[in-house]
Design an enzyme around this catalytic site. Sequence first.
Site, PDB file in Angstrom:
ATOM      1  N   ASP A 148       0.855  -1.189   0.000  1.00 37.61           N
ATOM      2  CA  ASP A 148       0.000   0.000   0.000  1.00 37.61           C
ATOM      3  C   ASP A 148       0.894   1.244   0.000  1.00 37.61           C
ATOM      4  OD1 ASP A 148      -3.233   0.509   0.987  1.00 37.61           O
ATOM      5  OD2 ASP A 148      -1.826   2.198   1.058  1.00 37.61           O
ATOM      6  N   ILE A 149       0.528   2.231  -0.802  1.00 40.23           N
ATOM      7  CA  ILE A 149       1.313   3.455  -0.944  1.00 40.23           C
ATOM      8  C   ILE A 149       1.259   4.316   0.326  1.00 40.23           C
ATOM      9  CG2 ILE A 149      -0.455   5.016  -1.887  1.00 40.23           C
ATOM     10  CD1 ILE A 149       1.558   5.669  -4.141  1.00 40.23           C
ATOM     11  N   ASN A 168     -12.901  -3.166   2.590  1.00 46.35           N
ATOM     12  CA  ASN A 168     -13.915  -2.118   2.667  1.00 46.35           C
ATOM     13  C   ASN A 168     -14.823  -2.227   1.444  1.00 46.35           C
ATOM     14  OD1 ASN A 168     -12.688  -0.972   4.988  1.00 46.35           O
ATOM     15  ND2 ASN A 168     -11.178   0.049   3.692  1.00 46.35           N
ATOM     16  N   GLY A 179     -15.418   3.489   3.662  1.00 48.15           N
ATOM     17  CA  GLY A 179     -14.075   4.015   3.416  1.00 48.15           C
ATOM     18  C   GLY A 179     -13.423   3.489   2.153  1.00 48.15           C
ATOM     19  N   GLN A 180     -14.189   2.759   1.324  1.00 47.07           N
ATOM     20  CA  GLN A 180     -13.587   2.285   0.068  1.00 47.07           C
ATOM     21  C   GLN A 180     -13.321   3.473  -0.849  1.00 47.07           C
ATOM     22  OE1 GLN A 180     -15.880  -0.645  -2.149  1.00 47.07           O
ATOM     23  NE2 GLN A 180     -14.150  -1.107  -3.514  1.00 47.07           N
ATOM     24  N   HIS A 184     -10.190  -5.451  -3.370  1.00 51.64           N
ATOM     25  CA  HIS A 184      -8.871  -5.618  -2.747  1.00 51.64           C
ATOM     26  C   HIS A 184      -9.024  -6.016  -1.290  1.00 51.64           C
ATOM     27  CE1 HIS A 184     -10.007  -1.349  -2.463  1.00 51.64           C
ATOM     28  NE2 HIS A 184      -9.398  -1.325  -1.283  1.00 51.64           N
ATOM     29  N   LEU A 185      -8.053  -6.817  -0.864  1.00 53.02           N
ATOM     30  CA  LEU A 185      -7.983  -7.259   0.524  1.00 53.02           C
ATOM     31  C   LEU A 185      -6.757  -6.589   1.133  1.00 53.02           C
ATOM     32  CD1 LEU A 185      -9.171  -9.332   2.581  1.00 53.02           C
ATOM     33  CD2 LEU A 185      -7.471 -10.958   1.709  1.00 53.02           C
ATOM     34  N   HIS A 186      -6.971  -5.826   2.217  1.00 51.30           N
ATOM     35  CA  HIS A 186      -5.834  -5.258   2.940  1.00 51.30           C
ATOM     36  C   HIS A 186      -5.289  -6.338   3.879  1.00 51.30           C
ATOM     37  CE1 HIS A 186      -6.839  -0.851   2.257  1.00 51.30           C
ATOM     38  NE2 HIS A 186      -8.038  -1.379   2.042  1.00 51.30           N
TER      39      HIS A 186
HETATM   40  P1  AMP Z   1      -9.723   1.371   0.208  1.00 48.14           P
HETATM   41  O1  AMP Z   1      -9.764   2.714   0.910  1.00 48.14           O
HETATM   42  O2  AMP Z   1     -10.151   0.213   1.040  1.00 48.14           O
HETATM   43  O3  AMP Z   1     -10.433   1.443  -1.131  1.00 48.14           O
HETATM   44  O4  AMP Z   1      -8.188   1.091  -0.081  1.00 48.14           O
HETATM   45  C1  AMP Z   1      -7.488   1.649  -1.150  1.00 48.14           C
HETATM   46  C2  AMP Z   1      -6.040   1.609  -0.769  1.00 48.14           C
HETATM   47  O5  AMP Z   1      -5.263   1.791  -1.939  1.00 48.14           O
HETATM   48  C3  AMP Z   1      -5.623   2.707   0.221  1.00 48.14           C
HETATM   49  O6  AMP Z   1      -5.112   2.101   1.405  1.00 48.14           O
HETATM   50  C4  AMP Z   1      -4.558   3.484  -0.552  1.00 48.14           C
HETATM   51  O7  AMP Z   1      -3.491   3.927   0.260  1.00 48.14           O
HETATM   52  C5  AMP Z   1      -4.096   2.475  -1.580  1.00 48.14           C
HETATM   53  N1  AMP Z   1      -3.539   3.033  -2.799  1.00 48.14           N
HETATM   54  C6  AMP Z   1      -4.042   4.043  -3.545  1.00 48.14           C
HETATM   55  N2  AMP Z   1      -3.268   4.255  -4.623  1.00 48.14           N
HETATM   56  C7  AMP Z   1      -2.254   3.352  -4.563  1.00 48.14           C
HETATM   57  C8  AMP Z   1      -1.129   3.068  -5.393  1.00 48.14           C
HETATM   58  N3  AMP Z   1      -0.874   3.761  -6.524  1.00 48.14           N
HETATM   59  N4  AMP Z   1      -0.283   2.083  -5.014  1.00 48.14           N
HETATM   60  C9  AMP Z   1      -0.523   1.383  -3.874  1.00 48.14           C
HETATM   61  N5  AMP Z   1      -1.571   1.595  -3.071  1.00 48.14           N
HETATM   62  C10 AMP Z   1      -2.428   2.566  -3.397  1.00 48.14           C
END
Ligand code: AMP
Length: 116
Positions: free
Chosen positions: A34-35, A89, A95-96, A102-104
């Site tokens: 995650d960035i 999410n 909070g999505q 995606h799975l965190h």
């Molecule tokens: P969500 O809020 O559950 O939709 O998660 C989206 C996630 O994607 C967040 O934790 C962001 O930090 C992550 N994210 C957004 N852009 C990037 C990217 N370019 N590379 C890696 N992670 C990212």
Amino acid sequence: MPYTSEDCLFCKIVAGTVPADVVHRDEHVVAFRDINPQAPTHVLVIPRRHVENLGALAEYPEELADVVALGASVAEEAGLEAGFRMVANAGELAGQTVFHAHLHVLGGRRMAWPPG
Ligand code: AMP
Ligand code: ZN
């Protein structure tokens, strides 16, 4: 729904046109850091297929199983046997922010409950 969506950030990461710190990729799934990490380990596991959220991936059970299995193996690789969290999410209110399933996988610190 087509397999990929043109204007989707995570589809671009799957395609390699947007760079990411990829930790694993195979036929069905990709995992990358995650960035904006929320824990010492914070990896996102995604299906290559574009669907809006993880629940929608239930239509493709093999791919859903691959996402969950890769989440578990990422946690194992990272040495998170003391505990880790998998979070998905679904929807803006939860909070999505990226509407590609995606799975965190989060770990390396004590987690609070209930989540915020
Ligand atoms: P969500 O809020 O559950 O939709 O998660 C989206 C996630 O994607 C967040 O934790 C962001 O930090 C992550 N994210 C957004 N852009 C990037 C990217 N370019 N590379 C890696 N992670 C990212
Ligand atoms: Zn996508």
